[in-house]
Design a protein around this motif. Structure first.
Motif, PDB file in Angstrom:
ATOM      1  N   GLN A   1     -13.595  -6.082  -0.400  1.00  0.00           N
ATOM      2  CA  GLN A   1     -13.608  -7.271   0.420  1.00  0.00           C
ATOM      3  C   GLN A   1     -12.358  -7.304   1.300  1.00  0.00           C
ATOM      4  N   VAL A   2     -12.458  -8.094   2.370  1.00  0.00           N
ATOM      5  CA  VAL A   2     -11.336  -8.204   3.294  1.00  0.00           C
ATOM      6  C   VAL A   2     -10.174  -8.922   2.612  1.00  0.00           C
ATOM      7  N   GLN A   3      -8.992  -8.323   2.716  1.00  0.00           N
ATOM      8  CA  GLN A   3      -7.781  -8.953   2.210  1.00  0.00           C
ATOM      9  C   GLN A   3      -6.684  -8.834   3.259  1.00  0.00           C
ATOM     10  N   LEU A   4      -5.969  -9.937   3.444  1.00  0.00           N
ATOM     11  CA  LEU A   4      -4.833  -9.988   4.358  1.00  0.00           C
ATOM     12  C   LEU A   4      -3.656 -10.583   3.597  1.00  0.00           C
ATOM     13  N   VAL A   5      -2.550  -9.858   3.543  1.00  0.00           N
ATOM     14  CA  VAL A   5      -1.398 -10.308   2.763  1.00  0.00           C
ATOM     15  C   VAL A   5      -0.170 -10.323   3.657  1.00  0.00           C
ATOM     16  N   GLU A   6       0.327 -11.543   3.917  1.00  0.00           N
ATOM     17  CA  GLU A   6       1.508 -11.693   4.769  1.00  0.00           C
ATOM     18  C   GLU A   6       2.784 -11.602   3.950  1.00  0.00           C
ATOM     19  N   SER A   7       3.850 -11.194   4.622  1.00  0.00           N
ATOM     20  CA  SER A   7       5.176 -11.182   4.018  1.00  0.00           C
ATOM     21  C   SER A   7       6.213 -11.286   5.124  1.00  0.00           C
ATOM     22  N   GLY A   8       7.458 -11.564   4.720  1.00  0.00           N
ATOM     23  CA  GLY A   8       8.559 -11.550   5.676  1.00  0.00           C
ATOM     24  C   GLY A   8       9.072 -12.916   6.107  1.00  0.00           C
ATOM     25  N   GLY A   9       8.445 -13.972   5.640  1.00  0.00           N
ATOM     26  CA  GLY A   9       8.933 -15.291   5.994  1.00  0.00           C
ATOM     27  C   GLY A   9      10.233 -15.627   5.293  1.00  0.00           C
ATOM     28  N   GLY A  10      10.811 -16.766   5.679  1.00  0.00           N
ATOM     29  CA  GLY A  10      12.049 -17.183   5.039  1.00  0.00           C
ATOM     30  C   GLY A  10      12.765 -18.240   5.855  1.00  0.00           C
ATOM     31  N   LEU A  11      14.007 -18.459   5.475  1.00  0.00           N
ATOM     32  CA  LEU A  11      14.876 -19.426   6.157  1.00  0.00           C
ATOM     33  C   LEU A  11      15.800 -18.677   7.102  1.00  0.00           C
ATOM     34  N   VAL A  12      15.850 -19.120   8.340  1.00  0.00           N
ATOM     35  CA  VAL A  12      16.695 -18.468   9.336  1.00  0.00           C
ATOM     36  C   VAL A  12      17.329 -19.532  10.213  1.00  0.00           C
ATOM     37  N   GLN A  13      18.517 -19.262  10.705  1.00  0.00           N
ATOM     38  CA  GLN A  13      19.206 -20.196  11.582  1.00  0.00           C
ATOM     39  C   GLN A  13      18.625 -20.136  12.997  1.00  0.00           C
ATOM     40  N   PRO A  14      18.739 -21.220  13.734  1.00  0.00           N
ATOM     41  CA  PRO A  14      18.302 -21.180  15.142  1.00  0.00           C
ATOM     42  C   PRO A  14      18.962 -20.026  15.889  1.00  0.00           C
ATOM     43  N   LEU A  18      13.188 -12.892  12.698  1.00  0.00           N
ATOM     44  CA  LEU A  18      12.433 -12.499  11.507  1.00  0.00           C
ATOM     45  C   LEU A  18      11.310 -11.575  11.943  1.00  0.00           C
ATOM     46  N   ARG A  19      10.885 -10.704  11.043  1.00  0.00           N
ATOM     47  CA  ARG A  19       9.696  -9.905  11.291  1.00  0.00           C
ATOM     48  C   ARG A  19       8.688 -10.152  10.181  1.00  0.00           C
ATOM     49  N   LEU A  20       7.531 -10.651  10.576  1.00  0.00           N
ATOM     50  CA  LEU A  20       6.445 -10.859   9.633  1.00  0.00           C
ATOM     51  C   LEU A  20       5.550  -9.628   9.606  1.00  0.00           C
ATOM     52  N   SER A  21       5.002  -9.355   8.425  1.00  0.00           N
ATOM     53  CA  SER A  21       4.053  -8.261   8.255  1.00  0.00           C
ATOM     54  C   SER A  21       2.769  -8.800   7.645  1.00  0.00           C
ATOM     55  N   CYS A  22       1.669  -8.162   7.973  1.00  0.00           N
ATOM     56  CA  CYS A  22       0.376  -8.502   7.383  1.00  0.00           C
ATOM     57  C   CYS A  22      -0.312  -7.199   7.006  1.00  0.00           C
ATOM     58  N   ALA A  23      -0.428  -6.961   5.710  1.00  0.00           N
ATOM     59  CA  ALA A  23      -1.097  -5.764   5.210  1.00  0.00           C
ATOM     60  C   ALA A  23      -2.581  -6.063   5.026  1.00  0.00           C
ATOM     61  N   ALA A  24      -3.422  -5.258   5.665  1.00  0.00           N
ATOM     62  CA  ALA A  24      -4.864  -5.486   5.645  1.00  0.00           C
ATOM     63  C   ALA A  24      -5.573  -4.430   4.806  1.00  0.00           C
ATOM     64  N   SER A  25      -6.670  -4.823   4.196  1.00  0.00           N
ATOM     65  CA  SER A  25      -7.492  -3.890   3.435  1.00  0.00           C
ATOM     66  C   SER A  25      -8.922  -4.392   3.394  1.00  0.00           C
ATOM     67  N   GLY A  26      -9.831  -3.491   3.049  1.00  0.00           N
ATOM     68  CA  GLY A  26     -11.228  -3.874   2.891  1.00  0.00           C
ATOM     69  C   GLY A  26     -12.071  -3.759   4.139  1.00  0.00           C
ATOM     70  N   PHE A  27     -11.504  -3.251   5.208  1.00  0.00           N
ATOM     71  CA  PHE A  27     -12.267  -3.046   6.438  1.00  0.00           C
ATOM     72  C   PHE A  27     -11.561  -1.962   7.267  1.00  0.00           C
ATOM     73  N   ILE A  28     -12.247  -1.491   8.304  1.00  0.00           N
ATOM     74  CA  ILE A  28     -11.679  -0.441   9.160  1.00  0.00           C
ATOM     75  C   ILE A  28     -10.740  -1.107  10.156  1.00  0.00           C
ATOM     76  N   PHE A  29      -9.485  -1.156   9.786  1.00  0.00           N
ATOM     77  CA  PHE A  29      -8.468  -1.940  10.474  1.00  0.00           C
ATOM     78  C   PHE A  29      -8.405  -1.631  11.972  1.00  0.00           C
ATOM     79  N   ARG A  30      -8.468  -0.362  12.329  1.00  0.00           N
ATOM     80  CA  ARG A  30      -8.225   0.027  13.724  1.00  0.00           C
ATOM     81  C   ARG A  30      -9.317  -0.489  14.668  1.00  0.00           C
TER      82      ARG A  30
END
Length: 112
Positions: A1-14, A18-30
């Motif tokens: 099944q399709v899964q999307l997992v984000e990471s990279g969030g947090g607390l940052v000063q103005p 930040l760089r967010l990532s989203c790892a995908a699985s369960g489908f032909i991503f490209r």
């Protein structure tokens, strides 16, 4: 099944980054366009950035020139590089694939 997992969030000063990532699985991503949305407290979810399967990108006016979306098809991952962050960027950021597939979200808080 399709899964999307984000990471990279947090607390940052103005002004920070930040760089967010989203790892995908369960489908032909490209083969799929991928999107980043965000939802701030008390506001509707809004589209932040999109990248097509061919690599074309689009951005909300509020983030244009500060955020960059990219993808690595070898790693089945989409990224959101966020620079010059402002307090108004505080939100939960979600990875999305049409139609109706969402990650769990990652919190980004911009505060001094």
């Amino acid at each position: 099944q399709v899964q999307l997992v984000e990471s990279g969030g947090g607390l940052v000063q103005p002004g920070g980054s930040l760089r967010l990532s989203c790892a995908a699985s369960g489908f032909i991503f490209r083969l799929y366009a991928m999107n980043w949305y965000r939802q701030a407290p008390g506001k509707e979810r809004e589209l932040v950035a999109t990248i097509t399967s061919a690599g074309s990108t689009g951005y909300a006016d509020s983030v244009k020139g500060r955020f960059t979306i990219s993808r690595d098809n070898a790693k089945n991952t989409v990224y959101l590089q966020m620079n010059s962050l402002k307090a108004d960027d505080t939100a939960v950021y979600y990875c999305n694939r049409a139609v109706g597939y969402w990650g769990q979200g990652t919190q980004v808080t911009v505060s001094s």
